[in-house]
Enzyme design. Structure first.
Site, PDB file in Angstrom:
ATOM      1  N   ASN A  13      -9.264   0.524   2.179  1.00  0.00           N
ATOM      2  CA  ASN A  13      -8.848   1.032   0.870  1.00  0.00           C
ATOM      3  C   ASN A  13      -8.133  -0.122   0.172  1.00  0.00           C
ATOM      4  OD1 ASN A  13      -7.711   2.308  -1.309  1.00  0.00           O
ATOM      5  ND2 ASN A  13      -6.352   3.632  -0.113  1.00  0.00           N
ATOM      6  N   TRP A  14      -8.833  -0.733  -0.779  1.00  0.00           N
ATOM      7  CA  TRP A  14      -8.266  -1.933  -1.417  1.00  0.00           C
ATOM      8  C   TRP A  14      -7.234  -1.591  -2.479  1.00  0.00           C
ATOM      9  CZ3 TRP A  14     -13.148  -5.535  -2.394  1.00  0.00           C
ATOM     10  CH2 TRP A  14     -13.673  -5.920  -1.152  1.00  0.00           C
ATOM     11  N   LYS A  15      -7.093  -0.310  -2.806  1.00  0.00           N
ATOM     12  CA  LYS A  15      -6.118   0.141  -3.806  1.00  0.00           C
ATOM     13  C   LYS A  15      -6.266  -0.675  -5.091  1.00  0.00           C
ATOM     14  CE  LYS A  15      -3.280   1.886  -0.095  1.00  0.00           C
ATOM     15  NZ  LYS A  15      -1.979   2.224   0.434  1.00  0.00           N
ATOM     16  N   HIS A  98      -5.545  11.049  -1.864  1.00  0.00           N
ATOM     17  CA  HIS A  98      -4.649  10.083  -1.212  1.00  0.00           C
ATOM     18  C   HIS A  98      -3.208  10.411  -1.597  1.00  0.00           C
ATOM     19  CE1 HIS A  98      -2.644   6.340  -0.229  1.00  0.00           C
ATOM     20  NE2 HIS A  98      -3.672   6.056   0.553  1.00  0.00           N
ATOM     21  N   GLU A 100      -0.838   8.649  -2.491  1.00  0.00           N
ATOM     22  CA  GLU A 100      -0.377   7.962  -3.716  1.00  0.00           C
ATOM     23  C   GLU A 100      -0.858   8.704  -4.957  1.00  0.00           C
ATOM     24  OE1 GLU A 100      -1.868   4.084  -2.645  1.00  0.00           O
ATOM     25  OE2 GLU A 100      -0.329   3.942  -1.087  1.00  0.00           O
ATOM     26  N   GLU A 170      -3.022  10.889   7.176  1.00  0.00           N
ATOM     27  CA  GLU A 170      -2.193   9.753   6.789  1.00  0.00           C
ATOM     28  C   GLU A 170      -0.748  10.216   6.583  1.00  0.00           C
ATOM     29  OE1 GLU A 170      -4.687   6.374   4.993  1.00  0.00           O
ATOM     30  OE2 GLU A 170      -4.112   7.705   3.377  1.00  0.00           O
ATOM     31  N   GLY A 176       1.841   1.837   4.183  1.00  0.00           N
ATOM     32  CA  GLY A 176       2.402   0.651   3.547  1.00  0.00           C
ATOM     33  C   GLY A 176       3.811   0.318   4.004  1.00  0.00           C
ATOM     34  N   SER A 216      -0.508   2.017   8.124  1.00  0.00           N
ATOM     35  CA  SER A 216      -0.144   0.768   8.813  1.00  0.00           C
ATOM     36  C   SER A 216      -1.016   0.468  10.038  1.00  0.00           C
ATOM     37  CB  SER A 216       1.348   0.767   9.179  1.00  0.00           C
ATOM     38  OG  SER A 216       2.132   0.876   8.001  1.00  0.00           O
TER      39      SER A 216
END
Ligand code: PGA
Length: 263
Positions: A13-15, A98, A100, A170, A176, A216
């Site tokens: 997941n490159w965000k 997600h 976020e 998650e 992160g 992580s």
């Protein structure tokens, strides 16, 4: 080591990172190190890079994914991207819900539910994210949170409609932060999720459903995580931006030689 019913799946997941040129360079580096016969691999890239990365990866054993989608197939929704637009640009996968997106953009279990429907309608594989915050874990609410999120996400679906859906567990406190869930902690949550899917939907669906761990994941903890029987792969954020580290994660060993079966 996950069941033979479930092929391991490693997704990056490159965000909101990387320019187009940087995305292409990273995708090509990952592709160069990615052999046939490994786990399923997906790169969930920024929308701006989807078409170019999909074109560059044509014929390679890597799926391209989006990091979100809107639930409508088209319309006056400024700033949004529809599943059919993602599929048209070369996506095969979409991350949904997600943490976020839930935290920063107000996504709810209801929008997650609609987005799963939209993704399946556009022939995309949904990766549906669930997970508790640190507060919720400390208050012993982890199972309740997971149950509520999964019930909401899968509301009004028949089991056979969900056969392609992937869940990503998650824990929010591990994303992160460098704090990974201990393998046994992750296994415990995955078992709970699988049992809940079996109980609320169908045994067969649960037995075949891939449940990824995210939070992580790194080269030096992936082997221990993947040795757990209900971990079927990983959703990798930060470490998916470094080709060598991500490739090592793809080449995880499910158990140390001599202890169990080496991959
Ligand atoms: P992380 O992110 O690997 O950087 O913790 C995981 C994710 O957000 O999917």
């Amino acid at each position: 080591m996950s069941s033979p019913l479930r092929k391991p799946f490693i997704a990056g997941n490159w965000k909101m990172h990387l320019t187009l040129a940087e995305s292409l360079a990273l995708a090509k580096e990952v592709a160069a190190g990615c052999a046939e016969g490994g786990p399923d691999v997906a790169l969930c890239v920024p929308f701006t890079a989807v078409a170019a990365v999909a074109e560059a990866l044509k014929g390679r054993p890597i799926l391209v994914g989006g990091q979100d989608l809107h639930w409508e197939p088209q319309g006056a929704f400024t700033g949004e991207v529809a599943g059919r637009q993602l599929a048209d640009a070369g996506c095969r996968v979409a991350i949904i819900g997600h943490s976020e997106r839930r935290r920063c953009f107000g996504e709810t279990d209801e929008t997650v539910n609609k987005k799963i429907k939209a993704a399946l309608g556009a022939d995309l594989i949904p990766i549906v994210c669930v997970g508790e915050t640190l507060d919720e874990r400390e208050q012993q609410k982890t199972y309740r949170v997971l149950e509520t999120q999964i019930r909401g996400a899968f509301m009004n679906f028949a089991p056979d409609e969900l056969a392609r859906v992937i869940i990503a567990y998650e824990p929010v406190w591990a994303i992160g932060t460098g704090k990974t869930a201990a393998p046994a902690q992750a296994q415990d949550a995955h078992t709970f999720i699988r049992k809940y899917v079996a109980r609320s939907l169908q045994e067969k669906l649960a037995a075949g459903m891939r449940i990824l761990y995210g939070g992580s994941v790194k080269a030096d903890n992936v082997d221990a995580l993947m040795a757990e029987p209900d971990l079927d792969g990983a959703l990798v954020g930060g470490e998916s931006l470094k080709a060598a580290n991500f490739l090592r994660i793809i080449r995880f060993k499910a158990a140390a030689p001599g202890i169990g079966q080496a991959r």
